[in-house]
Write an enzyme that holds these catalytic residues in place. Structure first.
Site, PDB file in Angstrom:
ATOM      1  N   ASP A 490       0.810  -1.223   0.000  1.00 60.45           N
ATOM      2  CA  ASP A 490       0.000   0.000   0.000  1.00 60.45           C
ATOM      3  C   ASP A 490       0.839   1.267   0.000  1.00 60.45           C
ATOM      4  OD1 ASP A 490      -2.592  -1.054   0.154  1.00 60.45           O
ATOM      5  OD2 ASP A 490      -2.312  -1.513   2.271  1.00 60.45           O
TER       6      ASP A 490
HETATM    7  C1  BGC Z   1       0.272   1.206   6.320  1.00 62.82           C
HETATM    8  C2  BGC Z   1      -0.131   0.004   5.527  1.00 62.82           C
HETATM    9  C3  BGC Z   1      -1.635   0.006   5.387  1.00 62.82           C
HETATM   10  C4  BGC Z   1      -2.078   1.298   4.743  1.00 62.82           C
HETATM   11  C5  BGC Z   1      -3.549   1.400   4.493  1.00 62.82           C
HETATM   12  C6  BGC Z   1      -0.280   2.458   5.701  1.00 62.82           C
HETATM   13  O1  BGC Z   1       0.015   3.535   6.500  1.00 62.82           O
HETATM   14  O2  BGC Z   1       1.668   1.279   6.436  1.00 62.82           O
HETATM   15  O3  BGC Z   1       0.345  -1.174   6.137  1.00 62.82           O
HETATM   16  O4  BGC Z   1      -2.052  -1.087   4.636  1.00 62.82           O
HETATM   17  O5  BGC Z   1      -1.663   2.383   5.536  1.00 62.82           O
HETATM   18  O6  BGC Z   1      -4.280   1.617   5.650  1.00 62.82           O
HETATM   19  C1  NOJ Z   2      -1.701  -3.726   5.306  1.00 61.12           C
HETATM   20  C2  NOJ Z   2      -2.849  -4.016   4.404  1.00 61.12           C
HETATM   21  O1  NOJ Z   2      -3.933  -4.509   5.140  1.00 61.12           O
HETATM   22  C3  NOJ Z   2      -2.478  -5.001   3.352  1.00 61.12           C
HETATM   23  O2  NOJ Z   2      -3.534  -5.139   2.449  1.00 61.12           O
HETATM   24  C4  NOJ Z   2      -1.236  -4.551   2.655  1.00 61.12           C
HETATM   25  O3  NOJ Z   2      -0.927  -5.485   1.694  1.00 61.12           O
HETATM   26  C5  NOJ Z   2      -0.102  -4.346   3.621  1.00 61.12           C
HETATM   27  N1  NOJ Z   2      -0.514  -3.397   4.585  1.00 61.12           N
HETATM   28  C6  NOJ Z   2       1.182  -3.909   2.954  1.00 61.12           C
HETATM   29  O4  NOJ Z   2       1.150  -2.575   2.618  1.00 61.12           O
END
Ligand code: BGC
Ligand code: NOJ
Length: 818
Positions: A490
């Site tokens: 993400d």
């Molecule tokens: C986090 C991710 C998460 C994303 C969406 C980011 O700040 O590091 O792990 O999936 O937010 O909520």
């Molecule tokens: C948390 C999210 O829930 C997941 O969908 C994503 O793949 C990881 N973060 C990595 O960014």
């Protein structure tokens, strides 16, 4: 097998009871458990902290919880015991009176917290009976002394005004809306019941009470916290009725205990929905029939015991479908108990509600839910089936998808939108995994809407085709998939270019054009695309199979041609068409995701690319605590890479050990036959093996955390964001299917272990499509991979797929490796 020292200072595993036993309330962080597994849920810490909700932690929150409060984990399901002048809580918090004895047992769907002070003990068993919309708190009080004692018991919950987000923000309204009723021993919370809500909550006890409170301010007194309620110091309740402000539920009970005597009280906290035309028994008076019936189902210890036994029985059955019996008790513990338990929790919660996920922000993730399912499908296949249909219904007609949806409405979350281009292919993974487990091809014929619009429905199979086609229609200039807002990571936001700290990296409009391409999605497309082709063949859709195969072959070609850096796979191309994850870069030369997906898919296996890629992972990314995501981590904000470069080095997606992707490498190692390294990586992050690092880790020693700080972090080895992570499902698949080698296939169970050479053997009991396979695997020649022979019930079998048998039958399988 391991020579680690047990760090028993906080607790230990009790495998016979499938429990983790916490022996001090002062754990490095609150260590929680989840109660409930379908509609009604509770999060409960070892000191009584947490909250409850019905289906949706945002829209139907029953009790209030303040995240990131001080002291940590303040607010929960509390009991106060007043014994003479001394007051204490069996869960230590909130009063924090030193206890003579304390123990918290987190088990499968239940928690028991026991405290003892001055010869009185109080043990509270918390659980959600199956099929009910309530939780039971059975309190057992015992007088261990030799004098008669009369003690005072105060219960406590704080109601949430249903919408958890509004509850924490809209005070100009909220302080005026709260309403309750009290009748006999039941406290009813009915805020907004008279207008748009057809539901209320109750808190009951199965004994006469000598008083109550429903106004928080009157219970606590001015300026007091939960650790010093005025009614407890006064030793008497106010019988307060809340009008607005903050409604609570507190019973007051006087209990006399003879020496040696034990008394039980059953508290029930529950949720009730009423038909519109049957809400009232008199003007402004709740119709309580349904609530009273629910309360009556648990108003004796016997009834509670019966429900508790069936919960235990249920878990016993669930956990009898895959049992490994090896010499390594940590392996057995992880595989047989805690990993599967966490799979259930992630399936239920996705990323919505934990002590790190506030229950208001994330709903259920499209990619998350699909992945959670792969570790859950063998437990309750019918629920997995329904989940697939729900998720698929949030897909768009062009094959892309809403990134998240709300569990209550099952509708896509418009505020977050879509355009995460890895999303579509996860549906192919979950559906093929489901069919391989169950043999239920009929799911593919189900008519499923797009964007929840029934008028736009096609077969589920067509949804998969559209997922596949979405990728083929959205390729970039190197023949690799366009990334959109992001792929699995993400935080790799290659089209975002954000300079405004108030905008979200994930949901702001991307820069026009969106040229950036993802090698992770390319590998994912090949891996799950192969599953799609195999599915087409099973369905005798030959043309579709060869059409799809053509695209996969061409993707493999593009990867070899444009995504190979010499020693490893590139990660992406950025919006300027420049390489991401290359030795030419100063920082983040190598990323894990593309190594994981391309090696799992076996891309370039013959030419040695898989070997080189995995050797590079071992050299650059692996460390004592696991495998980091990228290396060296970004040290400055790089606008063209987005959120990943906002995290300090070694944390989260920037050089953290993002545990979710470690099993991709484990599986990749098994593709090249390196069972030693695959298993070594497994033990680096599997919770059962961290018993010498409990204090450093901080989070629960019985579950995976999303992230462990990486080698470049200031605090390497420290975990965060426990429970809700795709790590659970993927590690379960890696260990059970790729390492232990028991892999569901369309036509039966496939046996293909890839283990450390020193292992001499192990046994697995696997219940698959109603058939029990007792599999003994022997490794007389000390190999990692390869099968010399398989016999089933004494007869030898061709190939490595076990035949299917009649439901209910049991079969003895002997596998000789070599
Ligand atoms: C986090 C991710 C998460 C994303 C969406 C980011 O700040 O590091 O792990 O999936 O937010 O909520
Ligand atoms: C948390 C999210 O829930 C997941 O969908 C994503 O793949 C990881 N973060 C990595 O960014």
């Amino acid at each position: 097998m391991t020579n680690q020292i047990q760090d028993n200072s906080y607790g230990y595993f009790d495998d016979n009871n499938k429990e983790y036993v916490i022996t001090t309330p002062k754990t490095p962080y609150p260590w929680i458990n989840y109660l409930g597994d379908t509609d009604y849920f509770s999060l409960l810490s070892n000191t009584g902290g947490g909250y409850s909700f019905y289906k949706d932690a945002k829209f139907r929150r029953l009790t209030r919880y303040r995240y990131n409060n001080v002291p940590v984990d303040t607010g929960g399901k509390y009991f106060y015991i007043k014994d003479g002048e001394e007051a204490w809580s069996p869960s230590w918090k909130p009063l924090k009176t030193d206890l003579d004895e304390y123990e918290c047992r987190h088990g499968m769907g239940y928690t028991r917290i026991r405290g003892q002070k001055n010869s009185i003990s109080s043990s509270v068993l918390f659980f959600v009976p199956q099929g009910e919309q309530l939780e039971v708190q059975q309190m057992t009080l015992t007088n261990h002394g030799d004098t008669t004692k009369t003690i005072k018991v105060f219960s406590f919950v704080e109601w949430c005004l249903w919408n958890a987000e509004d509850d924490m923000t809209n005070f100009q309204r909220n302080f005026s809306t709260g309403q309750v009723e009290v009748k006999d021993s039941v406290i009813y919370h009915k805020t907004e019941y008279r207008e748009r809500r057809d539901h209320f909550a109750f808190y009951a006890v199965n004994a006469p009470i000598q008083g109550f409170d429903t106004s928080r301010d009157e219970f606590l007194g001015d300026y007091n916290g939960f650790e010093a309620p005025q009614v407890v110091s006064n030793g008497q309740p106010n019988n307060s009725i809340a009008h607005g402000w903050s409604p609570i539920g507190s019973h007051y009970i006087e209990v006399t205990l003879e020496p040696g005597e034990t008394k039980d009280y059953v508290f029930t906290l529950g949720y009730v929905e009423m038909p519109q035309d049957d809400k009232w028994e008199a003007p402004a008076v709740i119709n309580k029939t349904k609530a009273l019936a629910a309360i009556a189902r648990f108003d004796t210890v016997d009834k509670v015991q019966t429900a508790f036994n069936s919960l235990n029985q249920y878990w016993e059955e669930l956990l009898s479908k895959f049992i490994v019996d090896s010499d390594d008790e940590r392996l057995n513990r992880g595989v047989n108990i805690w990993n599967q338990y966490q799979n259930m929790v992630t399936f239920n919660m996705s990323r919505s509600a934990s002590f790190f996920e506030s229950g208001i922000g994330r709903g259920m993730g499209f990619r998350d839910s699909n992945q959670d399912l792969i570790g859950f499908v063998h437990l309750v296949p019918d629920r997995a089936r329904q989940r697939i249909l729900d998720i698929a219904a949030t897909q768009f007609e062009d094959g892309s998808a809403y990134h998240q949806y709300q569990p209550l409405t099952k509708r896509g979350n418009a505020a977050v939108g879509g355009n995460f281009n890895d999303d579509p292919m996860w549906l192919v993974q979950s559906v093929t995994v489901y069919v391989k487990e169950t043999g239920d091809f009929s799911i593919l014929d189900e008519q499923v809407p797009y964007d929840n619009d029934e008028t736009k429905s096609t077969s589920l199979f067509e949804h998969l085709t559209r997922s596949f086609n979405f990728i083929t229609r959205n390729l970039g200039e190197h023949g690799l998939p366009l990334i959109g807002r992001a792929d699995w990571n993400d935080c790799l936001n290659l089209n975002c270019f954000s300079t405004d700290p108030n905008e979200s990296f994930q949901t702001t409009e991307n820069k026009e054009g969106g040229r950036a391409e993802s090698v992770m999605i390319a590998g994912q497309f090949v891996l799950f695309g192969n599953d799609y082709v195999e599915l087409c063949k099973q369905l005798d859709k030959k043309e579709e199979a060869s059409r799809a195969q053509m695209y996969i072959d061409s993707m493999v070609g593009s990867i070899k041609e444009n995504a190979w850096d010499g020693e490893w796979f590139l990660r992406a191309y950025d919006a300027f068409g420049k390489k991401v994850g290359t030795h030419e870069a100063k920082e983040s030369k190598i990323f894990i995701e593309s190594q994981g997906f391309c090696t799992m898919a076996g891309i370039g296996l013959e030419e040695g690319l898989v070997d080189k890629s995995l050797n590079s992972v071992n050299e650059h990314l692996s460390c004592d605590f696991g495998i980091v995501l990228n290396y060296p981590a970004f040290t400055e904000y790089r606008i063209e890479y987005g959120e990943i470069s906002t995290y300090p080095q070694g944390y989260k997606e920037n050089g953290g050990i993002f545990c979710h992707n470690n099993p991709w490498i484990m599986i990749g190692e098994t593709v090249r036959g390196n069972g030693d390294l695959a298993f070594e990586y497994y033990t680096k992050i599997a919770p059962a093996y961290q018993d010498d690092k409990v204090k450093l880790h901080k989070t629960e020693p019985y579950v995976y955390a999303q992230m462990i700080a990486g080698k470049e972090a200031a605090t390497p080895g420290q975990a965060k964001n426990s429970w809700l992570t795709g790590t659970a499902a993927w590690n379960y698949v890696a260990i059970t299917q790729s390492i232990l080698g028991i892999k569901p296939h369309y036509n039966g169970l496939q046996i293909d272990p890839c283990i450390p050479k020193v292992w001499q053997g192990y046994a697995v009991k696997r219940v698959y499509r109603g058939v029990t396979y007792n599999i003994q695997i022997n490794n007389p020649k000390n190999v990692s991979k390869g099968i010399a022979s398989i016999t089933v019930d004494g007869k030898s079998v061709e190939g490595n797929i076990l035949p299917l048998f009649d439901q209910g039958s049991s079969h003895e399988v002997i596998v000789t490796m070599g």
